[in-house]
Design an enzyme around this catalytic site. Structure first.
Site, short mmCIF file in Angstrom:
data_model
loop_
_atom_site.label_atom_id
_atom_site.label_comp_id
_atom_site.label_asym_id
_atom_site.label_seq_id
_atom_site.Cartn_x
_atom_site.Cartn_y
_atom_site.Cartn_z
CE LYS A 57 35.70 43.90 53.16
NZ LYS A 57 36.47 42.76 53.56
CG ASP A 100 35.08 44.03 49.08
OD1 ASP A 100 34.18 43.18 48.95
OD2 ASP A 100 36.22 43.77 49.51
O1 C5P Z 1 36.35 42.63 42.67
P1 C5P Z 1 37.78 42.93 42.98
O2 C5P Z 1 38.51 43.53 41.80
O3 C5P Z 1 37.97 43.73 44.22
O4 C5P Z 1 38.47 41.53 43.26
C1 C5P Z 1 39.87 41.39 43.33
C2 C5P Z 1 40.21 39.93 43.12
O5 C5P Z 1 39.78 39.16 44.25
C3 C5P Z 1 39.56 39.28 41.92
O6 C5P Z 1 40.32 39.47 40.75
C4 C5P Z 1 39.52 37.82 42.33
O7 C5P Z 1 40.80 37.22 42.17
C5 C5P Z 1 39.28 37.90 43.82
N1 C5P Z 1 37.84 37.79 44.17
C6 C5P Z 1 37.22 36.56 44.01
N2 C5P Z 1 35.88 36.42 44.34
C7 C5P Z 1 35.20 37.48 44.83
C8 C5P Z 1 35.81 38.74 45.01
C9 C5P Z 1 37.15 38.85 44.66
O8 C5P Z 1 37.83 35.58 43.57
N3 C5P Z 1 33.91 37.32 45.17
#
Ligand code: C5P
Length: 321
Positions: free
Chosen positions: A16, A149
């Site tokens: 994406k 995601d």
């Molecule tokens: O949700 P995911 O584990 O993929 O996110 C990885 C990291 O990216 C999170 O721990 C955070 O540091 C950051 N993140 C964020 N805000 C979001 C998505 C991700 O700060 N909306």
């Protein structure tokens, strides 16, 4: 299933990019509120799940296309494929004994949500392999628990994402958009990019900038109009962490792209082109300039033509023996 009966299911998931990525001030839980327009593009990972294996937990096997650097890919519970299999098995109170092969064409830590695509593909492959027949909302819930995601990777197409990116609404997108993607030899960590965003914008408003204009441009089907409104709040942070990226975006635009931008948290850059012919010309020129610039460096950028929207997770093969 009779003894010795082995079934292999192969499921495909797309990369994406974000046509709009508005980011608000960091929340108490460490996540950032976002308003984004996700867009799946035609660069895919394949996940094959095989039944009939015995052992403790999921066994992973990862390979990749030439342009994918696998050195940073863990094969244990830090891998989202492993996490997805373990979580689904626990929810269903069954053994996670399964062998999972991943073939990656989506660059690792590239800002293209490759790991999330693999997790989404794993959920669908195991749902079918184990005959779970989960409802869409259950798959989406487990997906959101695995990563922000992952729900979009299930859905594909073009979709508005809010919350931390996990609250989705489909965007009607009847066009074919032509993109040139340029990968970087070294990935960027998403949390590190968000941290740099916090440092660069300590007074960011709580509410992220709206993706409305991009959604309207998508509806119009006009690439020139879409190019004018593409936006990524994480781009300054990615530029700051990887100074060469700003130049790369300028080179792509000079080569004829309507607009270049960092994809998500980067470092992959996406270039919107007017049509197929323009995309092929931009791709050829960028390949040439990147070859000249990195003649001495074996780990070059890879330049690819893709289109969007691409479909969400879908099954591509089934084998029984
Ligand atoms: O949700 P995911 O584990 O993929 O996110 C990885 C990291 O990216 C999170 O721990 C955070 O540091 C950051 N993140 C964020 N805000 C979001 C998505 C991700 O700060 N909306």
């Amino acid at each position: 299933m009779t003894a010795g009966d082995v079934r292999t299911l192969t499921v495909r998931a797309a990369a994406k990019i974000n046509l709009h990525l508005g980011v608000g001030a960091v929340r108490a839980d460490g996540y950032h509120p976002i308003d984004t327009v996700f867009h799946a593009v035609s660069l895919f990972d394949d996940v094959s799940a095989r039944s009939g294996t015995e052992g403790a937990g999921p066994v992973l096997d990862v390979e990749g296309s030439d342009h994918v650097d696998l050195t940073e890919v863990p094969l244990d519970s830090r891998n989202l494929v492993h996490a997805a299999a373990t979580r689904l098995a626990r929810e269903e109170r069954r053994s996670p004994d399964v062998r999972i092969g991943v073939h990656k064409s989506i660059p690792v830590a590239g800002g293209l949500a490759g790991g999330s695509a693999d997790a989404a593909a794993t959920l669908v492959a195991l749902d079918r392999l184990w005959g779970l027949e989960l409802e869409d909302q259950d798959l989406l819930r487990v997906a959101a628990e695995l990563g922000s995601d992952v729900p979009f990777a299930l859905l594909g197409g073009t979709a508005r994402g809010t919350g931390r990116g996990d609250v989705l609404q489909r965007v009607d997108d009847r066009s074919t958009w032509w993109w040139v993607l340029v990968t970087s030899p070294q990935g960027l960590s998403t949390p590190a990019v968000y941290r740099r965003f916090d440092e660069l914008f300590p007074t960011a408003p709580a509410r992220p900038t709206s993706g409305d204009a991009v959604e309207r441009a998508v509806h119009s089907g006009d690439p020139v109009r879409l190019a004018r409104v593409l936006h990524n709040d994480l781009e300054p942070a990615a530029f700051d962490l990887r100074p060469g990226l700003a130049d790369l975006v300028s080179r792509g635009e000079a080569a004829g792209a309507l607009k270049g931008m960092v994809s998500g948290s980067g470092p992959t850059c996406a270039f919107l082109c007017a049509d197929a012919e323009a995309a092929r010309a931009v791709c050829a020129e960028l390949r040439e300039t990147e070859r000249e610039r990195s003649a001495a460096d074996a780990r070059r950028r890879t330049v690819l033509v893709t289109t969007g929207p691409a479909p969400g997770v879908h099954q591509v093969a089934y084998e029984r023996r």
